[in-house]
Write an enzyme that holds these catalytic residues in place. Structure first.
Site, short mmCIF file in Angstrom:
data_model
loop_
_atom_site.label_atom_id
_atom_site.label_comp_id
_atom_site.label_asym_id
_atom_site.label_seq_id
_atom_site.Cartn_x
_atom_site.Cartn_y
_atom_site.Cartn_z
N ASP A 50 58.39 28.14 42.81
CA ASP A 50 58.76 28.43 41.41
C ASP A 50 58.40 29.87 41.04
O ASP A 50 57.59 30.52 41.70
CB ASP A 50 58.07 27.46 40.45
CG ASP A 50 56.55 27.58 40.47
OD1 ASP A 50 55.98 27.69 41.58
OD2 ASP A 50 55.94 27.60 39.39
N GLU A 76 53.66 26.07 40.58
CA GLU A 76 52.39 26.78 40.70
C GLU A 76 52.09 27.53 39.41
O GLU A 76 50.96 27.57 38.94
CB GLU A 76 52.47 27.77 41.88
CG GLU A 76 51.13 28.39 42.26
CD GLU A 76 50.84 29.73 41.58
OE1 GLU A 76 49.74 30.24 41.75
OE2 GLU A 76 51.70 30.26 40.84
ZN LIG Z 1 52.33 33.38 42.78
#
Ligand SMILES: [Zn+2]
Length: 385
Positions: A83, A145
């Protein structure tokens, strides 16, 4: 001495293909599908977990196995995240003078597509140069993340056999991050008593006043060399003619010391508790406060002679580099994976000015990142570090 050679042009081509697939958090499907195809074609086994359902996104984490050619060498893990932050709508990379940047209206997404491209390149190099020694590899590619390490938190570590992990998600390819703080988030709510502010204000209890009192007695900001704390969000009140009944605050505290973190969280709680108590009359239940604590990630600190640090330094030395170690200020997927049981350090891949539309990366840094991961693999398979 054997070592992997970079495949000219392919690393940049993969990187550009990845950044052109938009993948803001919870919307990693396109990147996941692209990686599943490329990794499978290159000889990997790929499984997707159910993190998509758990995070409210459209893709899960990818768990990838790539068989080695040295059965006696223990498995290593490499990881990065699929992401990106936003704005990530229609990323168009521009390549100029050895640098890749976005057109300017979006991020580039080198954070962390540089990591993905480098890991894919490691597999491509190993596939193209099968005589070079390598252990079994496990690759863990995470979703979400950027919104709280959610993908990494969802990883089922029991599937892994790796003895050390390398998270490709930082700036300089000749630097590794070997320490990161603990962080907690706490939501506080103070409950007072609402009355008409013009008719009978003396019967009210302003939640805002209680909060102000508590915060004026609170240590915030830089607490010590290892510890910080902040109240970042405040919400409350409905109208000027009502004494504020409730106020909500969102706070965080971080520390490289787990004890200091606990002390800070307790201190903040004590300040709110004391301000409520001071104002609360015998037999009444307001003002009072409630809090909800969420542990974000736990501190990690490796020593210079711990295995992953020794290995990356030896791998750097083989390339004629001196690998520097540093301590980071934020949580990483490495903190999560380390506490799940695979000691993991964070390796730089060249990303610069991340989380901004000015984000850029040097192609030479991307290549150096591929060199260091290649060297980690060969050094581990051929030497006893
Ligand atoms: Zn990163």
């Amino acid at each position: 001495m054997s070592k992997f050679s970079i495949i000219p042009g392919k690393l940049l081509e993969d990187f550009l293909a990845l950044v052109r697939i938009d993948s803001p958090s919870r919307n990693e499907r396109g990147v996941a599908d692209w990686l599943i195809k490329e990794l499978t074609d290159a000889g990997c086994e790929v499984e997707e977990d159910d993190a998509g359902g758990a995070t409210g996104g459209n893709a899960g984490n990818l768990f990838v196995r790539f068989a080695g050619n040295r059965p006696d060498a223990k498995t290593l893990m490499f990881s990065s995240h699929m992401d990106t932050v936003i704005p990530a709508d229609g990323v168009e990379p521009i390549v100029e003078d050895g640098i890749v940047r976005s057109k300017g209206e979006t991020i580039l997404g080198a954070d962390d597509k540089a990591g993905l491209a480098v890991i894919l390149h490691l597999v491509r190099m190993a596939e193209a140069q099968p005589e070079i020694p390598r252990p079994d590899l496990e690759i863990s590619l995470h979703v979400c993340e950027e919104i709280g390490l959610l993908g990494a938190k969802h990883v089922d570590i029991s599937k892994f056999r790796a003895v050390a992990g390398f998270i490709l998600d930082d700036h300089e390819p000749k630097e590794v991050t070997i320490g990161s703080p603990s962080a907690v988030r706490v939501d506080y709510k103070i409950i007072g008593r609402a009355v008409h502010a013009g008719i009978e204000p003396e019967k009210g209890i302003s939640a805002l006043e209680i909060a102000s009192k508590a915060i004026s007695n609170m240590n915030l900001g830089r607490i010590d060399a290892e510890t910080t704390a902040n109240i970042g969000v405040v919400k409350g009140g409905g109208a000027t003619n009502i004494v504020m009944e409730e106020i909500e605050m969102k706070a965080e505290a971080r520390s490289h010391s787990i004890d200091r973190l606990e002390e800070q969280v307790k201190h903040m709680q004590d300040c709110f508790e004391a301000a409520c108590e001071e104002r609360r009359k015998e037999g009444e239940d307001v003002p009072r406060f409630v809090q909800e604590r969420k542990d974000d990630y736990k501190a990690v600190r490796f020593n210079e002679d711990d295995f992953p640090v020794r290995l990356v330094k030896a791998a750097g030395a083989k390339l004629g580099w001196t690998i520097k170690t540093k301590i980071g200020g934020g949580g990483t997927d490495g903190s999560i994976i380390t506490h799940k049981g695979i000691p993991s350090i964070v390796v730089g891949v060249g990303m610069q000015d991340v989380h901004s539309t000015k984000e850029w990366i040097r192609i030479s840094d991307l290549e150096n990142a591929a060199r260091i991961v290649g060297s980690i693999v060969v050094t581990h398979a051929s030497e006893n570090v």
